[in-house]
Scaffold this motif. Structure first.
Motif, PDB file in Angstrom:
ATOM      1  N   VAL A 197       2.156 -11.631  -3.344  1.00  0.00           N
ATOM      2  CA  VAL A 197       3.542 -11.981  -3.632  1.00  0.00           C
ATOM      3  C   VAL A 197       4.050 -11.025  -4.701  1.00  0.00           C
ATOM      4  O   VAL A 197       3.597 -11.061  -5.845  1.00  0.00           O
ATOM      5  CB  VAL A 197       3.660 -13.441  -4.101  1.00  0.00           C
ATOM      6  CG1 VAL A 197       5.127 -13.793  -4.347  1.00  0.00           C
ATOM      7  CG2 VAL A 197       3.046 -14.386  -3.074  1.00  0.00           C
ATOM      8  N   GLY A 198       4.975 -10.167  -4.332  1.00  0.00           N
ATOM      9  CA  GLY A 198       5.526  -9.190  -5.274  1.00  0.00           C
ATOM     10  C   GLY A 198       5.267  -7.775  -4.807  1.00  0.00           C
ATOM     11  O   GLY A 198       4.105  -7.369  -4.664  1.00  0.00           O
ATOM     12  N   GLY A 199       6.350  -7.022  -4.578  1.00  0.00           N
ATOM     13  CA  GLY A 199       6.242  -5.662  -4.080  1.00  0.00           C
ATOM     14  C   GLY A 199       6.523  -4.614  -5.130  1.00  0.00           C
ATOM     15  O   GLY A 199       7.039  -3.525  -4.819  1.00  0.00           O
ATOM     16  N   GLY A 200       6.180  -4.912  -6.399  1.00  0.00           N
ATOM     17  CA  GLY A 200       6.202  -3.884  -7.425  1.00  0.00           C
ATOM     18  C   GLY A 200       4.930  -3.056  -7.336  1.00  0.00           C
ATOM     19  O   GLY A 200       4.131  -3.190  -6.408  1.00  0.00           O
ATOM     20  N   VAL A 201       4.710  -2.196  -8.328  1.00  0.00           N
ATOM     21  CA  VAL A 201       3.551  -1.302  -8.278  1.00  0.00           C
ATOM     22  C   VAL A 201       2.241  -2.084  -8.298  1.00  0.00           C
ATOM     23  O   VAL A 201       1.295  -1.748  -7.576  1.00  0.00           O
ATOM     24  CB  VAL A 201       3.610  -0.280  -9.428  1.00  0.00           C
ATOM     25  CG1 VAL A 201       2.312   0.522  -9.500  1.00  0.00           C
ATOM     26  CG2 VAL A 201       4.798   0.664  -9.241  1.00  0.00           C
ATOM     27  N   THR A 202       2.146  -3.161  -9.082  1.00  0.00           N
ATOM     28  CA  THR A 202       0.909  -3.948  -9.112  1.00  0.00           C
ATOM     29  C   THR A 202       0.576  -4.495  -7.727  1.00  0.00           C
ATOM     30  O   THR A 202      -0.540  -4.333  -7.226  1.00  0.00           O
ATOM     31  CB  THR A 202       1.025  -5.110 -10.109  1.00  0.00           C
ATOM     32  OG1 THR A 202       1.236  -4.598 -11.422  1.00  0.00           O
ATOM     33  CG2 THR A 202      -0.251  -5.948 -10.107  1.00  0.00           C
ATOM     34  N   GLY A 203       1.548  -5.144  -7.093  1.00  0.00           N
ATOM     35  CA  GLY A 203       1.304  -5.733  -5.788  1.00  0.00           C
ATOM     36  C   GLY A 203       1.018  -4.702  -4.719  1.00  0.00           C
ATOM     37  O   GLY A 203       0.102  -4.869  -3.894  1.00  0.00           O
ATOM     38  N   LEU A 204       1.781  -3.607  -4.718  1.00  0.00           N
ATOM     39  CA  LEU A 204       1.570  -2.565  -3.721  1.00  0.00           C
ATOM     40  C   LEU A 204       0.223  -1.876  -3.912  1.00  0.00           C
ATOM     41  O   LEU A 204      -0.461  -1.533  -2.939  1.00  0.00           O
ATOM     42  CB  LEU A 204       2.697  -1.539  -3.792  1.00  0.00           C
ATOM     43  CG  LEU A 204       4.093  -2.048  -3.428  1.00  0.00           C
ATOM     44  CD1 LEU A 204       5.134  -0.988  -3.709  1.00  0.00           C
ATOM     45  CD2 LEU A 204       4.159  -2.487  -1.965  1.00  0.00           C
ATOM     46  N   MET A 205      -0.158  -1.678  -5.178  1.00  0.00           N
ATOM     47  CA  MET A 205      -1.437  -1.025  -5.445  1.00  0.00           C
ATOM     48  C   MET A 205      -2.595  -1.909  -4.984  1.00  0.00           C
ATOM     49  O   MET A 205      -3.546  -1.431  -4.364  1.00  0.00           O
ATOM     50  CB  MET A 205      -1.558  -0.737  -6.945  1.00  0.00           C
ATOM     51  CG  MET A 205      -2.695   0.195  -7.305  1.00  0.00           C
ATOM     52  SD  MET A 205      -2.346   1.854  -6.701  1.00  0.00           S
ATOM     53  CE  MET A 205      -4.011   2.563  -6.779  1.00  0.00           C
TER      54      MET A 205
END
Length: 472
Positions: A29-37
């Motif tokens: 849940v969350g498509g920022g850099v943390t989630g995408l990484m």
């Protein structure tokens, strides 16, 4: 009904009424850099992952926009030499960087409003003030050297430092007001974007340790070293391109119901089942999601003691970088100005000139109460304090004010209030059943930076891969 070991409550059947649409190894849940990484590393390892992002775009607190034909980076933008995880990712993604313009003299606007030129990192203040600034930098460096930024609550002086505000701690270090004002500038308005009385001395040490030292934070040539061609938002864009249809946009998660075998995530009335769930969100945003069984009380309390800083990022484009003509670098500092720091922000290869400045904490509060025209006039007047009347008439003026965006809430990141880092810091790293949490807000190295997001995403993926995953 069996008892829930995390909360002590009776467990209830998973939520009814939604249609189970798919099952996966991991839902992020969350498509920022943390989630995408995290998603990218899990996908590389062969996991079936899906990323659910409430916005209509990826990137979180990274975004680029075009205004009047020029590129403006609305969120984070710089890369420093200590950000090894981010630098390695840039190489992996084949993204190029270029050096920030810094040739020429810098400016320091004093309390009287006089702009003084200087070179290097030593501010043009009187000798005793300069000596005090250097001494306090040394004290903070020594404290930072004793800290593992991943476990700041274990610092030898953690309890003492966390129980006093950074402002109070500074008052005890020196009677030199100008020295205090300049040390405060780097850690309050410039980094945590909060008043120094609102966060602890331990949090200030963490901010310093996260960059290896306070010396690095006060060195603009170090901390603001390079930029990414096309903008730092190219990082999430490149990760998203590799993940493809594993990402769902405009997918606002409302519920997570978990049990021993995994979790059911409700999004847009549908249900998605996974063995693991990663909430790659700022701590303050976890509360937007109804989780059942409820999170342990300590988890809730920890997030209630976190808050975003506030900053308005201001960018002004001029026909030419006129400051360079008079031998200026475009870099300026002023603890007594509305715009407390400013830099040459001209994109590589541009013929126009760009300045970027920042208005934070209580000044951002005040600017938020003004009309657009009133705010612009006051901010440009502050830029003119550095560069003269030529700063008053940009061809393009762009503000980034994240505090008005519900899905962000501020900038650059969240941090604890006084006394809470030692009390609750550990809880933000602890999983609850199949649910894990992470973002740059709770990173050690790279705290509040994209480098921290890269590290957190990688760590979350490693933790998941180290355990067996089952989906039921």
């Amino acid at each position: 009904m069996p008892a829930d070991p995390a909360s002590g409550h009776l467990r209830v059947p998973r939520r009814e009424g939604g249609q189970l649409m798919s099952t996966h190894d991991t839902v992020i849940v969350g498509g920022g850099v943390t989630g995408l990484m995290a998603a990218w590393r899990l996908a590389q390892a062969g996991q079936d992952v899906v990323v659910l992002e409430a916005r209509d775009r990826v990137g979180g607190r990274l975004r680029s926009e075009e205004h009047d034909g020029s590129l403006f980076e609305i969120g984070g933008q710089w890369v420093s030499p200590d950000q090894e995880a981010l630098i390695a990712l840039l190489v992996e993604l084949d993204l190029e960087t270029y050096s920030r313009h810094r040739e020429g003299e810098s400016l320091y606007v004093d309390r009287a409003g006089v702009a003084r030129r200087f070179t290097g990192e030593d501010l043009p203040v009187d000798a005793q003030t300069a000596k005090e600034i250097d001494r306090i930098i040394g004290v903070i460096d020594e404290l930072a050297g004793l800290m593992d930024p991943d476990r700041p609550w274990e610092h030898p002086q953690a309890d003492l430092l966390d129980r006093v505000s950074f402002a109070h701690w500074l008052d005890g270090q020196t009677d030199d007001q100008e020295a205090r004002d300049n040390i405060a500038l780097y850690l309050g308005p410039a980094m945590l974007t909060k008043p120094t009385w609102s966060f602890s001395a331990l949090t200030a040490v963490l901010m310093s340790a996260s960059a290896s030292s306070f010396t690095n934070l006060v060195d603009a040539d170090f901390i603001l070293d390079k930029r990414v061609v096309g903008g730092l938002a190219s990082v999430p864009a490149a990760l998203a391109a590799r993940l493809g249809d594993k990402i769902r946009l405009s997918a606002d998660v409302t519920h997570v119901d978990w049990d021993e075998s995994g979790a059911t995530v409700t999004v847009d009335g549908e249900q998605v089942r996974a063995g693991n769930v990663v909430l790659a969100l700022p701590p303050t945003h976890v509360r937007r999601i109804r989780i059942w069984p409820e999170l342990p009380a300590e988890h809730r309390h920890a997030r209630e003691h976190q808050s975003f800083g506030l900053v308005i990022k201001v960018q002004a484009e001029y026909d030419t970088p006129f400051w360079r003509e008079s031998g200026l670098s475009g870099t300026g500092f002023a603890p007594y100005q509305l715009v407390h720091e400013v830099y040459d922000n001209t994109p590589d290869g541009s013929t126009t000139g760009h300045l970027v400045g920042f208005v934070s904490d209580v000044n951002a509060d005040a600017m938020g109460r003004l009309s657009d025209d009133e705010r612009r006039a006051q901010i440009l007047a502050s830029l003119a304090a550095y560069f003269g009347d030529a700063g008053l008439t940009p061809r393009t003026y762009v503000e980034s004010d994240w505090q008005h965006h519900e899905l962000t809430g501020g900038a650059y990141a969240t941090s604890f209030d006084v006394g809470s880092l030692t009390r609750y810091g550990h809880a933000l790293h602890e999983p609850v059943g199949p649910i894990r949490f992470g973002s740059s807000d709770i990173a050690g190295l790279g705290f509040q930076h994209v480098d921290g997001a890269v590290r957190m995403g990688t760590r979350l993926a490693e933790q998941i891969l180290a355990q067996p995953t089952s989906v039921q």
